[in-house]
Scaffold this active site. Structure first.
Site, PDB file in Angstrom:
ATOM      1  N   GLY A 262       0.649  -1.218   0.221  1.00 57.75           N
ATOM      2  CA  GLY A 262       0.173   0.119  -0.083  1.00 57.75           C
ATOM      3  C   GLY A 262       1.107   1.336   0.039  1.00 57.75           C
ATOM      4  O   GLY A 262       2.218   1.171   0.502  1.00 57.75           O
ATOM      5  N   SER A 266       1.553  10.119   1.793  1.00 56.06           N
ATOM      6  CA  SER A 266       2.638  10.473   3.030  1.00 56.06           C
ATOM      7  C   SER A 266       3.201   9.360   3.492  1.00 56.06           C
ATOM      8  O   SER A 266       3.989   9.436   4.477  1.00 56.06           O
ATOM      9  CB  SER A 266       2.038  11.329   4.158  1.00 56.06           C
ATOM     10  OG  SER A 266       0.918  10.370   4.730  1.00 56.06           O
ATOM     11  N   SER A 267       2.935   8.193   3.213  1.00 55.72           N
ATOM     12  CA  SER A 267       3.533   6.867   3.490  1.00 55.72           C
ATOM     13  C   SER A 267       3.435   5.695   2.513  1.00 55.72           C
ATOM     14  O   SER A 267       2.716   5.888   1.510  1.00 55.72           O
ATOM     15  CB  SER A 267       2.697   6.273   4.805  1.00 55.72           C
ATOM     16  OG  SER A 267       1.344   6.038   4.590  1.00 55.72           O
ATOM     17  N   LYS A 285       4.897   0.675   8.119  1.00 52.93           N
ATOM     18  CA  LYS A 285       4.422   1.969   7.696  1.00 52.93           C
ATOM     19  C   LYS A 285       5.325   2.889   7.492  1.00 52.93           C
ATOM     20  O   LYS A 285       5.836   3.692   8.631  1.00 52.93           O
ATOM     21  CB  LYS A 285       3.004   2.603   8.489  1.00 52.93           C
ATOM     22  CG  LYS A 285       2.551   3.862   7.594  1.00 52.93           C
ATOM     23  CD  LYS A 285       1.226   4.341   8.638  1.00 52.93           C
ATOM     24  CE  LYS A 285       0.791   5.379   7.904  1.00 52.93           C
ATOM     25  NZ  LYS A 285      -0.419   5.922   8.873  1.00 52.93           N
ATOM     26  N   ASP A 388     -10.762  10.956   8.972  1.00 49.50           N
ATOM     27  CA  ASP A 388     -10.439  10.667   7.640  1.00 49.50           C
ATOM     28  C   ASP A 388     -10.957   9.193   7.683  1.00 49.50           C
ATOM     29  O   ASP A 388     -10.393   8.225   6.940  1.00 49.50           O
ATOM     30  CB  ASP A 388      -8.898  10.589   7.252  1.00 49.50           C
ATOM     31  CG  ASP A 388      -8.408  10.373   6.003  1.00 49.50           C
ATOM     32  OD1 ASP A 388      -9.459  10.470   5.048  1.00 49.50           O
ATOM     33  OD2 ASP A 388      -7.364   9.899   5.854  1.00 49.50           O
TER      34      ASP A 388
END
Length: 818
Positions: A262, A266-267, A285, A388
């Protein structure tokens, strides 16, 4: 014709010498040579005055006089037409330093335009007399200067700490070499092979994908890298969350697949394994710098996200976050910070986009929805707003449990964090992901150009409620209701009109608090697929465009239909996820470099759960210094083992056994023989005691009575031990050791009084109470302290068994490796 003497003179034609002479005159002349002298030289050369013997050469002057000599017509060979044209084109008349021929002038200018001459911008005119060439060079230099000025302006707008550094030229043609020495450059001279920066990677040229910078980071030139040295995460964490190890490579290794599971703005998420248990796979992550973020802001943002995720990790519907570690630069990722998290099988969006999702029963969809709602409710109860929420941020574990993740923009919603009596802190600005972002937040979207009078502070809790309602509508309708939750979207305007029509014509009290009347029916497009007006009431109340009348999480949990939804997991169930071990630490700031040395006087067993108390070892091995200072000190400790049960002196281990008398050795040998004879009795005693303790600790239908009996008579276990030790017998090798009849009868009676049962495997265990769990998470629920005889039977849902006829979908190509 080979024997003709005149032909031999033709073969000795000095045309090459003529060209050399012309070249010497051009380069030896001054920079401002008179054009008439050059014209004269050309005429002299054309008339053959400078040639020794050229009777057969035609005139190359532009006047046309001086044709062929009579000797040439007598026996000279015929000249080809191409040769005549080539010689005629060689007739040069230098007027103002430019080539007189139009065709050659255009060709020369075209050659200069496409030429990559490093000396083109040299301040000294190497070509000497040419002013036309210099003028073309000046025009090219002016264009390049303007481009460099624009590039400098763009760098200033980036507002980075290295924007003022000198910029590299875009081509060799724009570089000046007047007083520079050529230095070896290991990165090449091509502008595409830019030198990698230690702070930012977005300044690299991306015209070519295979430049050197590709091997210095993840391949995406927009990723910005932290400057060295990387900060210690413990410097940004509270005392109860400081970690024993802060380096990823101390206790983890990357997965051999080397495939990201994934990625976002930002990651990026990759798989890592424990260095001590290869079967324990976790998610790393890796966090990246965003926009114009400074390193200090990056550290604060990442530490805040970790603290929030760690604070919520003790719930079954929250993805466990274990450690915040420093990630080095490897072939897999760049340097920075990263989280070690629980690895999910899929996310909710991947389930919803499967072709078999439309055939999933409503009760299973409502089960998933309620699990997500329970996770949001847990966040709100702990003073945190997610902000979010979307299907992509809901992971599905291998047991089929929904877990919230990605707390990157989450925040404490109280004015004073951790003070739940303080008022709610409102928010401003555009955050979230459309269409799960409510209308009051969309007013802050700069692309919509809303006037400032509509931009008002909003409640972050209402933002989570709206996202939950849109998620339920999407799960039932198998499609996103609209793209943006604002009046610029036609389908959202249709939803607002339908909402107002239902209130005005069918249920005027629909927005009243505590009103549980049926919601919209099949006459509305976004309510047609629900097949239940109570379910539409929940979805529409959560997705209310008006935040003042929108359902809160308390209103949702008080709704009768929501309370009747059955789930395959309870929010108070234990989540058995193995916590990764931290055995090694190379940090030199707060901890010892040796992983076996304790940081304090007592050895500390480090745990990732800050809510658990730290356990300390009661005894610590003596160092050689302590033994040297006090050699006579003797610490007696009993070593319990199935094969050895003798008492020894710690102080006698330094080689004193060799000096013991032989008589003492004989006595010890006799004692050892006696101990061996009674080993099996003690093993049976310890095993029986362990079984009793384990059975007493496990929940049974009469566990309350057991606790009462133990509280009234604390000597129950002592009586059991005394009965076992009353008449020891010598063990035999033919079978198990028989217990005394009296002791066995008393033991059976005592066991029956306490309603104790022998321990059996979970697969064959039969409970007198109803089945507590038979769902996909039954292994986790069996033996849970929350199980009781009054608890209702859980339903069976197979959330991960959704069929999919499309094998390779473009939208999930990044998640195939999960």
């Amino acid at each position: 014709m080979a024997g003709n003497g005149k032909d031999k003179e033709v073969d000795k034609s000095p045309s090459v010498s003529t060209l050399k002479l012309l070249g010497k005159r051009l380069f030896n002349s001054s920079s401002h040579t008179d054009n008439s002298s050059l014209l004269l030289s050309a005429e002299q050369l054309g008339n053959g005055r400078s040639l020794r013997k050229r009777p057969t050469s035609p005139s190359i002057s532009g006047s046309g006089s001086g044709g062929n000599s009579p000797s040439s017509s007598a026996g000279a060979r015929q000249r080809s037409a191409s040769l005549h044209r080539r010689k005629n084109n060689a007739s040069v008349g230098f007027s103002n330093g430019s080539v007189s021929s139009h065709k050659s002038s255009v060709a020369l200018q075209d050659l200069i335009k496409h030429n990559n001459n490093p000396y083109l911008n040299s301040p000294s005119d190497i070509l000497g007399t040419g002013t036309g060439i210099a003028s073309t060079r000046d025009r090219d230099r002016a264009v390049l200067d303007r481009e460099k000025e624009k590039e400098r302006a763009r760098n200033k707008e980036r507002n980075t700490h290295h924007a003022g550094l000198p910029q590299r030229s875009n081509s060799m043609a724009s570089h000046h070499f007047p007083n520079e020495n050529i230095v070896y450059n290991p990165y090449g001279i091509s502008p595409n092979h830019a030198r990698p920066d230690t702070a930012f990677a977005d300044t690299l040229n991306t015209n070519k994908e295979n430049d050197l910078s590709f091997y210095m980071h993840d391949g995406n030139s927009k990723i910005r890298m932290l400057p060295l040295p990387i900060a210690n995460p413990n410097d940004f964490l509270p005392e109860d969350m400081k970690q024993y190890s802060v380096h990823l490579t101390d206790n983890f290794v990357f997965d051999t697949d080397n495939k990201p599971i994934g990625s976002g703005g930002s990651s990026e998420v990759r798989k890592v394994k424990s260095s001590y248990r290869q079967k324990d796979v976790y998610a790393l992550k890796k966090l990246n710098m965003i926009y114009h973020e400074s390193p200090e802001k990056f550290y604060k943002r990442c530490s805040k996200e970790f603290i929030i995720a760690k604070h919520l990790s003790h719930n079954v519907h929250i993805t466990n976050t274990f450690y915040l570690l420093k990630v080095p630069t490897t072939t897999y990722t760049t340097r920075g910070w990263g989280f070690i998290m629980e690895l999910g099988v899929k996310d909710l969006f991947q389930l919803m986009e499967r072709t078999g999702w439309k055939n999933v029963p409503f009760n299973e969809k409502y089960c998933l929805f309620k699990q997500v709602a329970q996770g949001i409710k847990f966040c709100h109860d702990n003073g945190i707003a997610h902000r979010d929420l979307k299907p992509e941020n809901v992971l599905i574990s291998k047991e089929g449990i929904c877990k919230l993740t990605d707390f990157g923009i989450s925040d404490w919603y109280h004015v004073i964090p951790h003070d739940y009596t303080s008022p709610v802190k409102t928010c401003q600005g555009m955050i979230g992901s459309p269409p799960y972002t409510p209308p009051e937040v969309m007013y802050f979207d700069a692309k919509k150009h809303y006037p400032e009078k509509f931009q008002k502070p909003y409640n972050p809790l209402a933002m989570d409620s709206y996202a939950l309602g849109i998620m339920l509508i999407t799960m039932i309708n198998n499609i996103i209701p609209f793209i943006d939750s604002c009046n610029t979207d036609a389908r959202f305007r249709e939803f607002e009109v339908s909402y107002d029509n239902f209130i005005n014509h069918q249920n005027p009290h629909f927005r009243d608090k505590g009103c549980h009347k049926p919601g919209p029916g099949s006459e509305y497009s976004l309510a047609r697929n629900f097949k239940n007006t109570d379910a539409t009431r929940i979805a529409w109340r959560l997705a209310d465009p008006n935040p003042a009348t929108r359902y809160t999480m308390d209103d949702l949990f008080n709704d009768p239909f929501f309370q009747q939804i059955e789930t395959c997991v309870e929010p108070n169930d234990d989540d058995l996820v193995r916590v990764p071990e931290l055995r090694k630490s190379t940090s030199t700031n707060d901890f010892s470099e040796n992983s076996l040395d304790a940081p304090h006087d007592q050895e500390v067993i480090h745990t990732s759960n800050p809510f658990l108390k730290k356990e300390t070892l009661t005894s610590k091995p003596r160092s050689m210094l302590e033994i040297a200072e006090s050699p006579s000190l003797k610490q007696k400790s009993k070593v319990k083992d199935s094969a050895k049960t003798k008492t020894h002196d710690v102080g006698d281990e330094g080689g004193n056994e060799s000096t013991k008398p032989k008589q003492q050795d004989k006595k010890e040998n006799l004692k050892k023989d006696e101990v061996k004879n009674g080993d099996k009795d003690k093993v049976i005693e310890e095993a029986t005691t362990t079984n009793v303790d384990s059975i007493l600790e496990k929940p049974t239908p009469t566990s309350t009575k057991v606790e009462d009996n133990l509280s009234e008579d604390d000597s129950t276990m002592k009586e059991l031990k005394s009965m076992l030790n009353s008449t020891p017998t010598t063990p035999t090798h033919n079978g198990p050791t028989p217990l005394p009849a009296k002791a066995g009868t008393q033991l059976d009676k005592r066991m029956s009084d306490l309603s104790l049962k022998s321990e059996t495997p979970a697969s064959t265990k039969n409970f007198s109470a109803p089945n507590v769990s038979s769902s996909s998470n039954s292994l986790r629920s069996l033996g849970s302290p929350s199980v009781s005889s009054s608890k209702k039977k859980k339903v069976i849902h197979h959330h991960l068994d959704i069929t999919n006829s499309v094998t390779n979908m473009s939208s999930v190509s990044a998640f195939i490796s999960r």
